[in-house]
Motif scaffolding. Structure first.
Motif, PDB file in Angstrom:
ATOM      1  N   GLU A 172      -8.513   9.493   0.005  1.00 51.92           N
ATOM      2  CA  GLU A 172      -7.325   8.729  -0.388  1.00 51.92           C
ATOM      3  C   GLU A 172      -7.237   8.673  -1.901  1.00 51.92           C
ATOM      4  O   GLU A 172      -8.270   8.728  -2.596  1.00 51.92           O
ATOM      5  CB  GLU A 172      -7.370   7.319   0.190  1.00 51.92           C
ATOM      6  N   PRO A 173      -6.025   8.600  -2.458  1.00 52.80           N
ATOM      7  CA  PRO A 173      -5.897   8.516  -3.908  1.00 52.80           C
ATOM      8  C   PRO A 173      -6.699   7.344  -4.466  1.00 52.80           C
ATOM      9  O   PRO A 173      -6.725   6.257  -3.893  1.00 52.80           O
ATOM     10  CB  PRO A 173      -4.391   8.310  -4.115  1.00 52.80           C
ATOM     11  N   ALA A 174      -7.372   7.585  -5.566  1.00 48.26           N
ATOM     12  CA  ALA A 174      -8.208   6.548  -6.172  1.00 48.26           C
ATOM     13  C   ALA A 174      -7.345   5.413  -6.700  1.00 48.26           C
ATOM     14  O   ALA A 174      -6.244   5.640  -7.207  1.00 48.26           O
ATOM     15  CB  ALA A 174      -9.035   7.142  -7.300  1.00 48.26           C
ATOM     16  N   PRO A 175      -7.823   4.167  -6.578  1.00 43.90           N
ATOM     17  CA  PRO A 175      -7.058   3.022  -7.111  1.00 43.90           C
ATOM     18  C   PRO A 175      -6.928   3.112  -8.625  1.00 43.90           C
ATOM     19  O   PRO A 175      -7.706   3.794  -9.287  1.00 43.90           O
ATOM     20  CB  PRO A 175      -7.919   1.809  -6.713  1.00 43.90           C
ATOM     21  N   GLY A 176      -5.945   2.392  -9.150  1.00 41.03           N
ATOM     22  CA  GLY A 176      -5.796   2.308 -10.592  1.00 41.03           C
ATOM     23  C   GLY A 176      -4.736   3.235 -11.134  1.00 41.03           C
ATOM     24  O   GLY A 176      -3.863   3.704 -10.410  1.00 41.03           O
ATOM     25  N   PRO A 177      -4.824   3.518 -12.441  1.00 43.42           N
ATOM     26  CA  PRO A 177      -3.806   4.361 -13.076  1.00 43.42           C
ATOM     27  C   PRO A 177      -3.801   5.745 -12.459  1.00 43.42           C
ATOM     28  O   PRO A 177      -4.801   6.199 -11.911  1.00 43.42           O
ATOM     29  CB  PRO A 177      -4.248   4.395 -14.547  1.00 43.42           C
ATOM     30  N   GLY A 178      -2.675   6.429 -12.557  1.00 45.88           N
ATOM     31  CA  GLY A 178      -2.532   7.724 -11.909  1.00 45.88           C
ATOM     32  C   GLY A 178      -3.431   8.774 -12.509  1.00 45.88           C
ATOM     33  O   GLY A 178      -3.062   9.434 -13.480  1.00 45.88           O
ATOM     34  N   THR A 179      -4.630   8.929 -11.966  1.00 45.32           N
ATOM     35  CA  THR A 179      -5.594   9.871 -12.515  1.00 45.32           C
ATOM     36  C   THR A 179      -5.627  11.184 -11.746  1.00 45.32           C
ATOM     37  O   THR A 179      -6.225  12.147 -12.193  1.00 45.32           O
ATOM     38  CB  THR A 179      -7.010   9.261 -12.450  1.00 45.32           C
TER      39      THR A 179
END
Length: 327
Positions: A172-179
């Motif tokens: 799943e996409p990592a939390p936080g800013p779009g990295t």
């Protein structure tokens, strides 16, 4: 500790007279920590990176290191920088507090490099040039075990590709800013990956079956992170398909094990033999004999040899990777 878990202010845009917080701008949890040794993020965290395209690991142009992990509290993203020797960390997601709590261990706070006494000039020189070498301790087993299983009996490029495809495809996409980073799949998701997707990633049935057996007992395996390394390896090796090579590669990272020497490796015995005795064709038995004076610190000794760059000269053809996905 100053700055511990203090939320950072976020930038806002004004739209129609109302302040709007961007969707990706959830304030991170933060922590500042000053370790009493020179910090080298590359040395400490480098072993956690599985190839240049690892979707769970990134080194930014400013020298900071980003990690996406699945913690006991949930997924989380950690950014670590060390300007001037002061560690500054931000974390996002349900696992943020867990990641910040374990930050010192991640950077080697529980390591004891002073226990290592170099008895060979090459090791002494390698150690002198790397005063910031500390062994990481992630406290997370599966995130090191699964990629280690994928690395069994294949080239590193093949294993890195498999890890990259499976994490991006089922994580799943990592939390936080779009990295653009991803958190690895949870155990149930690993168990539901179709056989053809393993095949497409180039993972044979033996390795995929080992991963499936491991994730079925994920909770019991994660308990190994709190054990002494020998006991942790014994627990991991109860799983069919996990032997001394895989268990050592795992506990080196999850438990910060300074003595967990990798046995059964295709290259390591020859590298150690060449560095310490000028014998490029050393086998496991000779490697263990050469490392016997470093009992309790054999993994650190091997790591220093690898970091020295004193590798045996190549001869003969390289190992040719197979293409399981093309079969």
């Amino acid at each position: 500790m100053a700055g511990r878990y203090a939320p950072r202010p976020t930038r806002t845009a004004v739209r129609g007279g109302h302040a709007v917080v961007p969707a990706q701008a959830t304030p991170p949890r933060t922590r500042t920590w000053t370790p009493p040794w020179p910090v080298d993020l590359g040395l400490a965290l480098g072993p956690l990176r599985r190839g240049p395209g690892d979707p769970t690991f990134r080194t930014a142009p400013d020298g900071s290191v980003w990690r996406a992990s699945r913690t006991p509290a949930g997924p989380g993203t950690l950014r670590v920088a060390a300007p001037g020797g002061v560690v500054e960390a931000q974390a996002w997601g349900p696992g943020a507090e867990w990641l910040l709590d374990h930050l010192p261990d991640l950077l080697g706070a529980r390591d004891a490099p002073e226990a290592f006494v170099p008895r060979h000039r090459l090791l002494a020189e390698s150690l002198r040039r790397r005063p910031g070498l500390r062994l990481t301790r992630t406290g997370l087993v599966l995130e090191s075990l699964i990629p280690s299983v994928l690395e069994q009996k294949v080239t590193t490029d093949e294993a890195y590709r498999a890890w990259r495809l499976l994490v991006r495809g089922f994580g799943e996409p990592a939390p936080g800013p779009g990295t653009g980073m991803y958190v690895m799949p949870e155990p149930r998701t690993w168990a539901l990956i179709p056989s053809w997707e393993w095949h497409r990633a180039g993972v044979d049935a033996k390795r995929s079956s080992t991963v499936l057996r491991a994730v079925r007992v994920a909770r019991r395996l994660e308990e190994a992170a709190a054990m002494e390394p020998d006991r942790a390896q014994q627990r991991l090796e109860l799983i069919p398909g996990i032997g001394p090579w895989t268990s050592a590669e795992t506990v080196q990272r999850s438990n910060g094990a300074p003595d967990a020497i990798t046995v059964g490796d295709y290259h390591l015995p020859g590298i150690v033999g060449h560095a310490l005795a000028g014998h490029r064709d050393a086998d496991d038995a000779e490697m263990l004999e050469l490392l016997a004076p470093y009992a309790g610190q054999r993994h650190r000794a091997a790591r220093l040899i690898l970091l020295s760059g004193h590798n045996r000269p190549r001869r003969g053809p390289r190992f040719t990777p197979g293409d399981i996905a093309a079969l």
